[in-house]
Structures are given as C-alpha cells and as structure tokens.
Design an enzyme around this catalytic site. Structure first.
Site, PDB file in Angstrom:
ATOM      1  N   THR A 263       0.831  -1.216   0.000  1.00 57.31           N
ATOM      2  CA  THR A 263       0.000   0.000   0.000  1.00 57.31           C
ATOM      3  C   THR A 263       0.861   1.259   0.000  1.00 57.31           C
ATOM      4  OG1 THR A 263      -0.087   0.005   2.425  1.00 57.31           O
ATOM      5  CG2 THR A 263      -1.886  -1.131   1.270  1.00 57.31           C
ATOM      6  N   HIS A 338       9.751   2.242  18.016  1.00 56.19           N
ATOM      7  CA  HIS A 338       9.007   1.026  17.704  1.00 56.19           C
ATOM      8  C   HIS A 338       8.956   0.114  18.923  1.00 56.19           C
ATOM      9  CE1 HIS A 338      12.443  -1.852  16.742  1.00 56.19           C
ATOM     10  NE2 HIS A 338      13.072  -0.719  16.589  1.00 56.19           N
ATOM     11  N   ASP A 348      17.307  -3.407  21.130  1.00 57.03           N
ATOM     12  CA  ASP A 348      16.565  -2.963  19.942  1.00 57.03           C
ATOM     13  C   ASP A 348      15.190  -3.611  19.938  1.00 57.03           C
ATOM     14  OD1 ASP A 348      15.617  -2.215  17.491  1.00 57.03           O
ATOM     15  OD2 ASP A 348      17.134  -3.260  16.323  1.00 57.03           O
ATOM     16  N   GLU A 386       8.324  -2.167  12.899  1.00 55.02           N
ATOM     17  CA  GLU A 386       9.458  -1.393  12.385  1.00 55.02           C
ATOM     18  C   GLU A 386      10.484  -2.294  11.748  1.00 55.02           C
ATOM     19  OE1 GLU A 386      13.519   0.692  12.950  1.00 55.02           O
ATOM     20  OE2 GLU A 386      12.819  -1.293  13.507  1.00 55.02           O
ATOM     21  N   GLU A 387      10.703  -3.463  12.379  1.00 54.40           N
ATOM     22  CA  GLU A 387      11.782  -4.328  11.905  1.00 54.40           C
ATOM     23  C   GLU A 387      11.539  -4.814  10.478  1.00 54.40           C
ATOM     24  OE1 GLU A 387      14.479  -4.404  13.209  1.00 54.40           O
ATOM     25  OE2 GLU A 387      14.376  -4.293  15.380  1.00 54.40           O
ATOM     26  N   GLU A 395       2.876   3.957   7.939  1.00 58.04           N
ATOM     27  CA  GLU A 395       1.426   3.926   7.722  1.00 58.04           C
ATOM     28  C   GLU A 395       0.740   5.072   8.464  1.00 58.04           C
ATOM     29  OE1 GLU A 395       0.127   1.852   5.381  1.00 58.04           O
ATOM     30  OE2 GLU A 395       2.270   1.457   5.134  1.00 58.04           O
ATOM     31  N   GLU A 398       1.113   8.173   6.525  1.00 60.97           N
ATOM     32  CA  GLU A 398       0.258   8.163   5.332  1.00 60.97           C
ATOM     33  C   GLU A 398      -1.191   8.464   5.714  1.00 60.97           C
ATOM     34  OE1 GLU A 398       2.956   4.991   2.751  1.00 60.97           O
ATOM     35  OE2 GLU A 398       1.154   4.287   3.771  1.00 60.97           O
ATOM     36  N   ASP A 415      15.186   5.080  19.530  1.00 63.79           N
ATOM     37  CA  ASP A 415      14.973   3.667  19.227  1.00 63.79           C
ATOM     38  C   ASP A 415      15.887   2.865  20.155  1.00 63.79           C
ATOM     39  OD1 ASP A 415      15.041   1.114  18.109  1.00 63.79           O
ATOM     40  OD2 ASP A 415      15.118   1.785  16.037  1.00 63.79           O
ATOM     41  N   HIS A 516      19.905  -7.985  16.788  1.00 60.00           N
ATOM     42  CA  HIS A 516      19.009  -8.843  15.990  1.00 60.00           C
ATOM     43  C   HIS A 516      19.272 -10.334  16.195  1.00 60.00           C
ATOM     44  CE1 HIS A 516      17.466  -5.711  12.845  1.00 60.00           C
ATOM     45  NE2 HIS A 516      17.425  -5.244  14.073  1.00 60.00           N
TER      46      HIS A 516
END
Lengths: 694, 694
Positions: A263, A338, A348, A386-387, A395, A398, A415, A516
């Site tokens: 989108t 996030h 994170d 976010e990841e 979004e 938008e 973050d 991560h």
C-alpha cells in the site's frame, strides 16, 4: 544558481524576533493588566519544571520497564507483540501516571516469516548429494530465555522461498563492485554467494547478485566487523562479554523501501487497495539466508539453501498516547519508538521503549496531578512492525498526512536508547542542534562527577563551527535507519534521533554485537550494555528535556541559522566537487544575489514566527524530485549513494553523468541543480520578514 | 470506504467556533481593558468600509482603464505587452491611489509565433497544383484599430511548422470518437481534417487525428456554435452586432498542459534547467491552423497548409502589487488576472484588468489616506502569457510554492469580467459559495431597480441545497480555463472565478463571438458587450467585496459544511454509478463510520481556526494521484474525461476499466477509491476539534 543565494538571509527574521517577542509579551508577566488568556499565550518554559522532571527520571524504573518488555520475544504481530501492546496501553491509561488518552491503531500489513513446520536449511553436500554439513537452525543457548519457543529462527524477511544449490563463492560485502570484480575471474552463473554484513544494505546483497546469475546468497556476521576479532565462546563472547557467540545470527528485513509494500502512500487499512505482490520492488529476487560465523567458517563445496519463508498480511498495532496542549493543542511534538523486536529485543528497541515509558510516567503524573500541561500537544507513538521496514510509523504518516504536515513541530526518535555507555550521539536536521545542546548541558553524564552529558560528548565527537566554535558533532538524518524516516523524508518534519553510544577507541564493532540475535536479552543489556541503567537514565533526561522545551517554549527553539551553516557546507562541497566540470558543460552553479536585512514588524504574532520555524523543513519537500525512491521528498536529506556531504540529488546525478558521459545524464545534473536551488530559495522565502510578500 | 465516512463531522468545529470566538474576543471591543494589540487581533470586517468601497467603484473609471489597456494589441512579450506592464506599474506605484509596493517579475518562457515574413498559408489546389483558392491571411477590417500592424495573423500556437497537402475530410469536432467513426468509411491516411471549434480541446483536435495518418488539421468557428446561425457581415455580424464576421478567426494556444513547457514544476528563470523541446508532450504532432467560416465554407479538393510557426524563449512579465496586512501580514488573499491578449483583447482579458485597476484605485487610495489597512495581506497579480498556457501564474506558483502553500487564504480570479450583461456567474470550491452570496447581496444588479446581483442571479441559474433551499448555482473549478488552475490544482488553494455572463435563453454562442479575434476591441466591448460599463462595475463591486471580506474577517468566511454538501453529492453519484459493478468485483465502496460531535475548547485561538479553514483544500492534494496530468494534484477537482460530477480519478479509472475489462484497470479503480477515501478522511481529520489528535 544556488551559490551564495538567499542562504545569507535565511532566518534573520526569526532570530531577531525572539528578543522583540520577549519584550512584547513581557508586559503581562506578573501583572494583571491583560485578560487571562494573554498570560496563557505568553507562557514559556518553566525551568523549575525541567529540574523536577530531571530529578524524577529514575534508572530503576527504566530497568523494570525493560524487564517487563523483554519477558518474551515480541516480533511484530506475534502473541508477544500483543503482550507489549497491552502493557503499553495499561501504562498509558493508568489513572495516576498515564496520559490524557491512549489507544491502539491497527494496520493490515504485509510481513514475511520462516515456516515453523519447515525450518529454513542450509546444507553442504558432495557431488552425490550426501549431506556433509547442515548449518544450525537455531542459535546456541546459554540462558533459559534464549530457549523460548517463540525465538524466531534466523531468516531474511522478504527473501523468496526456494531451493537453490550451487558452488559457494565469497563475494565480500555483496556490493555492486564486489560482484563486478568477482565476475572478471569467476563465472557466477549458478553459484551461491556468501557475503558478510556491512557495506551494502541487506536486500541489496541479493539484488546486486542476481544480474550475474547468482542463484542464492548467504550473509554472515564477520568477527572482525562485530567482535573486534574475538571468536571463542569459551571465554571471549557472550555470556562472558558483550561479543556475539559463534552461532549468533543477525536477523533482519531484506527490503529496500519502507512502509507497507502493498500500500505505497496509502494507509494499510482493511479496504485499502493493495498492489499485486509481484509488483513490489526492492526485495531479493533470489533466496537469501543469514548465518553465524561459526558456520560461515566451515562452508565448502556445493551448498544448498532450502528456504521456506512465506508472506502474510497481518494485523500490526501502533499504540498511541497523548497529552493535550493548553495553549496550542493543534501544534504537535511527536516522540516515538518502535515496540516490535526480532527476538527479545532488549536493546533494539526495548531500551528506547523503557525510556519512553519512564518519560511518560513522570510527565503523566505531573499532568494527572495538575502540576503541568504543555503549551503544545505531545503525541507518543509506540510503532509496530518497524523491523519489517518502518511499517507502523510509515502507515501512520500516510493516514494522517495532512494533519501531521500542517501541525507537527518536531519528531523525536529514541529507538536503541543505549548502544553503549560512553557518550551521547545525536542526528537530526541542523535546526535541532541548539535544543539538544541546551538539554544535554542540563543533564549529568552517567558515572562521571560534575560533568554534563554535553561536556562528555564534546570530548568524543566534535567539530568547529564558524558561528559557535568547537561543539559536539550532530549527524545528518540521510537514511532510513529507524522510524524518523517517514517523518523526516516523507512529511518534511524537523526530526532527530538520540542515543548513548560507543567509545570508538575501544571497539570497532559495526553495531552492538547481539543486534538482531537471540542474545539481545535483559540479561545482556543489564550485564554488558548498561549495568545500573544510568545511560538509559541520561537518555531519558536528555530526550525528555528536549521534548519539554519543544512543547513549552513560547518561541520554538529551532535555530535556522544552524541550518544555513550546513547548507553553506553542502554548497562548498558541491562547488569544490562539481563546479569545474559543470562550467565546462555550460551549467552555471549560480550567481550572487544580494542578501537583504530582515526587520520584523511588531504586530507579528508569536504563532506566525513559530509557523515559519515549524514549516521550514516542509519548504524543502519536492514529491517529484526522486521518483524512484519511495517516500523520499526532502531535497536536502534524501538518501544518496554518492557518499558526498552535499545535495543528494545533485551528487547522485553528477556521479552518474560523470560515469556515463551521456548528455541526457548531464541534463539530470542540471535538473537537480535547479531542484535544489528552487527548494532553497523557496525555503529562504518563507524565512524572511513576514511582511515581505512573494 | 468513502461511504458516509467522516463527511458528517467535516467542519462541525469551525462552524461552532465562530460564535464562541465572537464572545471570546468581544471583551475587548470598545473597552480599554487589554493591551492595544488585543484590539488588532480582534479586528473584523467594517461594514461602513464595504459601503464606502461599493460607492466609490466607478464604471467610467473602468471604461477609461479599458480604453487605455486596449490602445494597441498586447500579445504576450510584444511591445504592446510591455506598454501594459508600464501602465500597470504606473498605476500601482501611484502616490495617491497606488499600492504599498509593486514590481515586475520576469520569466523566460517558451512561446510560439507565426513568422511575420512568411505568413501561414492555406491553399486549395487542383491536381496540377494550380492554386484555386487561398485562404485569407488576415481578418477583414471594419475599424482602424483592426488594421494595426501588430494584429497577429490567426495561428495555432505550438502547431509545428510544415507543409502538408492532402484531400480535405470533415471531422466534426476532432474528438477521438469523430476520427474513429470517420475511419470506418474513409482512409484518413494523408488527409487534411477540417474540424470545428468545441467538443475537444484545441490541441486535442490534432493529437487525436495523428494516429489515423491525418497529416494536417484546420479548425474553424461554426456560425451555429458562435453566431446563433447568423453569417452575413452586411447586416448581421460585427460591426452591426456582437456576432463574429465571416472572416473572424479564433486564435489560441494548442497545448494541453499549462505553465512553461520547458520547465515543468520549476520557475522559468535564466539558469533553470530546460527539458529538450522534443520531450514536450501535449502539443500538436502535425500542423494545424485556425480559419474563419467564410473560408471553411468554400474549401474543396486538395488543400495545402504552409505553416511557418516558430518557437522562441522570451521574457514574459508578471506585474505584482501588494497591500500589507496589519494583523496577519503572513496570510495572503490573492486577486489576479492575466494581462496579455491575442490582439487588443478588450474582453479577454482587459475587461478583467480594467476591473482590477478600479479595485486597486479605490483600495489603494483608502490605504494611502490611512483610512484602511486590511487584516491580512492582499497580493494582486497581473499575469503574463496566459494565452500560451497560463504561463505567468503557473511559474509564479512554482517559484513561491512553499510560501504560497503555507500562507494563502484564497485566490480570486477575474479574467473575462463581462462575457455579457445578463447575470453573475461564479465557479469555485464549495467553501466560497457563502462569501460570494454575501457579497452579491450587497451589490445592485446593473440596470435593474431594487434588485441585487444575488436576486438577479438566482433567476438565471439555481439549484436546491439540502441546507439552504433554493440558491444560485456555483460551478466547479475542474478545468484549466484560466489562471486559477495553478492555484486550485497545483497548490490546493481555495479558489474562485467570477464574471458577468449570458442570458442563455437569448443566445447559444459557445463564447462571446469576438473571442480571440481581431474584433475583440474597445469599440466592440463598449458597443455590444457592456455599454455604460455597469456590468463591469457590478463585477468590480462583487469581487472587491469578496476580497475585502476575505482580507478583513476575523474568522475566515469559508464554509466547509458547503464543501461537505458537494462531497455528499459526489459520493451519491459515485455510489449510483459504480457501486453495483464494484461490489461484483469485491471492491467495497465503504462502511459506515461513526460521526462524532465536535466541541471546541475555549483556549483555541482564532488563528488556529482560520488555519483549519485555510488549509482545507491543501489536505486534498496528492501529488502522485495523477502522474500523467501536469500539476493536477487536487483529488476532488482534477480534470476528468469521464464527464461525471464525482471523484475525477475514480470516474476516469472506472470508465477505462469498464471499457477494457482488464483486471489491472479494475485495480486502478480500487486504487483511486483508496486515494479519494484517504484524502477525504485526511481532510476531515484536519477539521475536527483542534484537541483531537491523530
């Protein structure tokens, strides 16, 4: 064209005005000659409130926030994610320390997952397909939390499923130049490339490989890049230190664009039109899988990838919380981070979320007790997914494009709050430099006596400014590394990103080593990143101070002459790099234009001045300047591959034209010169005396 | 998705607020309890000033303005154009009746002219190339001014030069369907098509023809379309009436896009990058030439066109004049008209320019005498090169994009002030309906006793509104017929276009018959269009009244619930036309969403309310919604070929999908539904209670 253009008069007006306004509004302070709302209008930052805030920010509260947030893995849209949504809502709706209002905002977004029933496999075989070695499917565990069944298998989000098999070739960092050089001596068709993290974006390693006929890609974390060379988990790596164990694997999202990819430019609601998945650009065209260095070191012969990733549209939540402004409810300072992680995500993003929760606890209580209400509204955003590509924040921008564009004063992103505990690090539009400095001077540096965060910072990273002398260096927000991207690049909102970070004399780690991986846990954070949580506390104090000052200042503390200084640097760089070649092609970089003096008229209202400051970055937007770069509209800060600290469109167009020599490419250089020039002149026009009409 | 969405709450807040504010600010009226600037802030429209303005607007002054402006032909960038620049500057810089400031703003723009040394020719020959008939190169003259050597030969601006020769075929209005039908019986390859004005845009007549192999196009004005069938210059046409003489030829610009075509989205300054001329789109690919009906009626056999048009980049001037605002200098009401004509241009555009000069004379004197200074700033624009594609106004909006976007309250366009003297005609965003009504009720209808412009108007054109009952009908600004286009469609500024016009029971003329011909002179205007200049006076009073109210009102007189009414109509049309087919394709037109009640908080400032109103149209902009339509960004008002009074992107996409049946085209329908939905929801979000945060 750009040269010595209106930069000279950029923001003379606003600077002059502060003084005038203070005199102007001063008449009501302490007196009772005006109606009561005049006092409201003239309300400014209360320094005693700042002191109260700083003293109440508590490191132990942050530690307990983190413990709670990281109890279970909370990858976007999983049960663990929902648990954090509930936790945020409970905290922000608390009767004593909550906000004015808090709610959940859902989007249906396109994500990518490994299949729990068919784990991705990487195997080494001999020519007769006998499996000689199978790469481990999970990281080795040292603590019980790493054993949680919700720990997602290491994978490359948005890698296509597939089963390529071929000879392994080492392709360095998977940059275009790496494959180009390799291709001169090796036939890459049908091979599997093994690359190391860094140098190129995750998805780019596969996108760059495919044109050479490479059929699959592995990416590993090199001990030199992450562990300062250390490799043994017997005594060198976690749990003995902050370094990554041999089996640790960096997960990640391997898409290039940000926001929900089905989108683009539309909020991903239920009825929203979705493009066909085959029209998505910027994702790996061939299977790719991340692995640990333990496995990377023993790979030989033919390698087979069995990737079972699948895509799914899932419900992802932002959690929103607000404190309404007293005087200007329609001016917003947004603070966000996030919420979703890859695994437990203690650093994170939960370090940042823990800091945000401590901020909201202290501020929420002041509001609930009637001790304070900010001049402007504050919006807190706990972004989802976010990841997977900054999806929740994109979004949101938008969906509320017009309202946020018209009314947002600034965006603060925290973050990863603490990468390491040596020094403050900040990036942002140059106009926020001063407010970060002001805030950092009022906060004690963690673990140091009589030293402010500012005094400590300037020792680690500094530069000499023509206007200010030696000052800490703040970075440019040119990329899309965190949720500031949609605010800065799509909406053109003055943004900043704040954290505590490394002593670079002590480590060359590309990023904190457990990034991560399954080792990014509360245990890791509290033992190796910030024991005692004093750096977390310093970030909460610094970022919270910035937030209060942006929300309460009568005149917005955004300094546009610092913006002008950076633009001058950009210009100098552009002139020295490009002018000669451009002149030889009869493209002029500009002529001198007179710089006028700005004088304010007294009737000008504080709101008009603040509008000038608030909208400065909006004036640099050009939605057509970078048609191939999703959501990049900011002519000064758009991402650039040329790697020059100057106007990004100009730099990329020049690099391209210089390589190809084609006149159509030189036309594009001229075009981007005009785009930058018009944007700067247009922005300067918004900053001159308010009675100066177009 | 769109259905019954937030339209219900659109602008509840603003409407409610007017009452509260009047109470709120009323405290300072007549009292001295507050500081003096509080009185300024609360300043509102002074009705005695309106009366003074209306009484001072003088029809004879307008007549003399027109006489001066039309002394010589003043086509863009010619010596005659420069004469009008000087005249405007003299008037606007006059010490007694001038403005605060006035200046010239120059652009280097791409224009197209016939070659005076090689006039364009259209000849009829027999197969042996003997010339049987040559079309007249100049219109027949009846008055000395039509003989001025500066009268430009009739031509089609931006037609390529060329010398096509072929059989003549009649192609009606040159619409796509006209050529399609014709092609079923005639081999169009190598032919010259003769078309009549109307039905398709000028350039489109050639653009539509070329794919069929047509090599040249003629376009004539049909007496049925312009003269109610009258054809004889012995007693029927000018100089005996307002009707077009047989030799009269409508000139025009045959490009489709507006603004300077070499510098899309960039102001056409000296250093600006210019695209290669061969990259221009939307211009005739084959030679085209306009002719009069005298010649059209005798054309037979083979026809040869000798077109010698050439293109040139020339200096075109806007003349700008300003009155600075007293309270909000950074809020602009812009009033404009173009200055350039094709020949003398007494009606188009000098009727509008004469009216503008009378407005500025009356307002300028009030300012110079210290009797008045508007609350907001007023900018007057005398645009250059409109006839070549709205160039002056488009370049202005490109150059000052950010500043104008952020600060402009409304744009008022009065181009042809008087087409005829029967009734007012107005088009605009629905939010301006009320202010035009208010103004029109205060002005006497020309030539009528005790009848207002409003009372007269409602007899000629009306509709029934659910909220207001029977009211005059105002049109939609969906096209690019005059200089409002860049303001409305590119900047998203609330705009309107005002004129006096025909009694449609008396004529079917497509437009006033001398339009773009050598007969559009002072003589023609004063004898046949508006003898006594009372309709000009009525337009000056009405438009001036609108201007003053927009500039002086405490709360902007823009009514967004009237906007909502039009959006509801759009929605009803869309549902009745499209819903069934869309549901069969599983595309939902929407679900009900709850409509909330908006309550204002008292601390809200008047500026915040006005910002909501000012920025309403900006919230409908989507720069990516119509990538093929230059500068069209307004999701509600963009041009559309579907001819349905509903969301233009949706209507065009639906018509296209319904024809092709392709699923990719149905995807585009869904996409435009999402775009419209998001724009409306986004706009509604900007109108709810200011303390309602995203």
């Amino acid at each position: 064209m750009i040269k010595k253009v209106l930069i000279g008069i950029v923001c003379g007006a606003a600077v002059l005005t502060v003084g005038i306004l203070i005199g102007h509004f001063g008449i009501t302070k302490g007196g009772s000659s005006g109606p009561s709302w005049v006092e409201d209008v003239a309300k400014d930052v209360d320094q005693s409130l700042i002191e109260k805030f700083l003293s109440e920010v508590d490191n132990i509260q942050i530690q307990e926030n983190l413990r709670e947030l990281t109890k279970v893995p909370h990858m976007a849209t999983t049960a663990g994610d929902e648990q954090t949504v509930q936790f945020m809502l409970k905290r922000w709706q608390d009767a004593e320390t909550g906000l004015d209002d808090a709610w959940r905002e859902e989007y249906l977004v396109y994500l990518s997952f490994p299949d729990p029933k068919n784990p991705n496999k990487v195997t080494v075989g001999d020519p007769s397909d006998t499996v000689l070695h199978a790469i481990r499917e999970k990281e080795k565990t040292y603590n019980p939390e790493e054993d949680d069944p919700a720990v997602v298998q290491p994978y490359a989000a948005y890698s296509p499923a597939g089963h390529p098999k071929g000879k392994l070739v080492y392709a360095n960092q998977g940059k275009p130049s790496d494959y180009q050089v390799l291709n001169q001596t090796v036939d890459l068709r049908g091979t599997i490339a093994i690359t190391r993290y860094g140098g190129a974006g995750r998805g780019a390693k596969a996108i760059n490989a495919a044109p050479y006929g490479v059929i699959g890609v592995l990416v590993y974390t090199d001990p030199l890049d992450i562990n300062d060379g250390l490799m043994s988990d017997i005594n060198e790596t976690y749990p003995h230190s902050w370094y990554l164990p041999p089996s640790g694997v960096e997960r990640g999202s391997f898409n290039v664009q940000f926001g929900d990819m089905l989108t683009p430019y539309l909020a991903a609601k239920e009825d929203t039109y979705r493009i066909p998945a085959e029209d998505i650009t910027g994702i790996p065209p061939i299977p790719i899988q991340p692995i640990g260095f333990e496995d990377a070191y023993i790979l030989i012969c033919d390698v087979k990838l069995d990737i079972f990733n699948y895509e799914e549209v899932k419900n992802s939540s932002n959690v929103m919380g607000i404190i309404r402004g007293s005087v200007e409810p329609d001016r917003y300072v947004i603070y966000g981070n996030h919420r979703d992680s890859w695994v437990h995500g203690a650093i994170d993003p939960s370090s940042g979320t823990s800091v945000m929760l401590e901020l909201t606890r202290v501020l929420g209580r002041m509001v609930k007790q009637g001790q304070w209400r900010p001049r402007r509204s504050i919006i807190f955003g706990s972004w989802g997914a976010e990841e997977f590509g900054l999806i929740g924040s994109a979004e949101y921008t938008e969906q509320y494009f017009a309202k946020l564009s018209e009314r947002t004063v600034a965006y603060i992103n925290v973050d990863i709050a603490v990468f390491a505990n040596a020094t403050l690090s900040a990036s942002g539009m140059p106009s926020v430099q001063n407010i970060i400095f002001t805030a950092a001077k009022q906060v004690d540096a963690p673990g140091l006596v009589s030293t402010s965060v500012y005094d400590n910072w300037i020792k680690y990273s500094n530069r000499t400014s023509p206007a200010h002398g030696v000052i800490p260096r703040i970075g440019y927000l040119t990329g899309a590394g965190s949720d500031y991207a949609a605010f800065a690049h799509y909406l053109g909102i003055t943004s900043m990103d704040i954290s505590y970070t490394y002593d670079r004399s002590k480590t060359n780690a590309r990023i904190y080593p457990a990034y991560h991986t399954a080792y990014d846990t509360f245990n890791y954070a509290s033992k190796f990143i910030d024991p005692g949580f004093l750096s977390h506390q310093a970030i909460a104090r610094t970022a919270g101070n910035v937030l209060i000052q942006l929300a309460d200042s009568l005149v917005l503390p955004l300094n546009c002459s610092d913006y002008a200084e950076t633009l001058e640097d950009y210009l100098k760089t552009a002139v020295s790099l490009y002018e000669e070649k451009l002149e030889s092609r009869k493209i002029s970089m500009g002529k001198n234009r007179g710089a006028g003096d700005a004088t304010m008229q007294r009737d000008t209202s504080v709101r008009a001045i603040n509008d000038q400051l608030m909208l400065l970055d909006r004036a640099f937007l050009d939605p057509l300047a970078f048609p191939d770069k999703y959501a990049y509209r900011h002519v000064i800060w758009a991402s650039s591959s040329a790697g020059q600290p100057t106007f990004p469109g100009l730099a990329d167009a020049f690099a391209n034209a210089d390589l190809s020599g084609q006149s159509s490419d030189w036309n594009k250089v001229h075009y981007h010169l005009s785009v930058a020039s018009q944007a700067i002149e247009g922005a300067a026009q918004t900053l001159v005396d308010l009675s100066d009409l177009p």
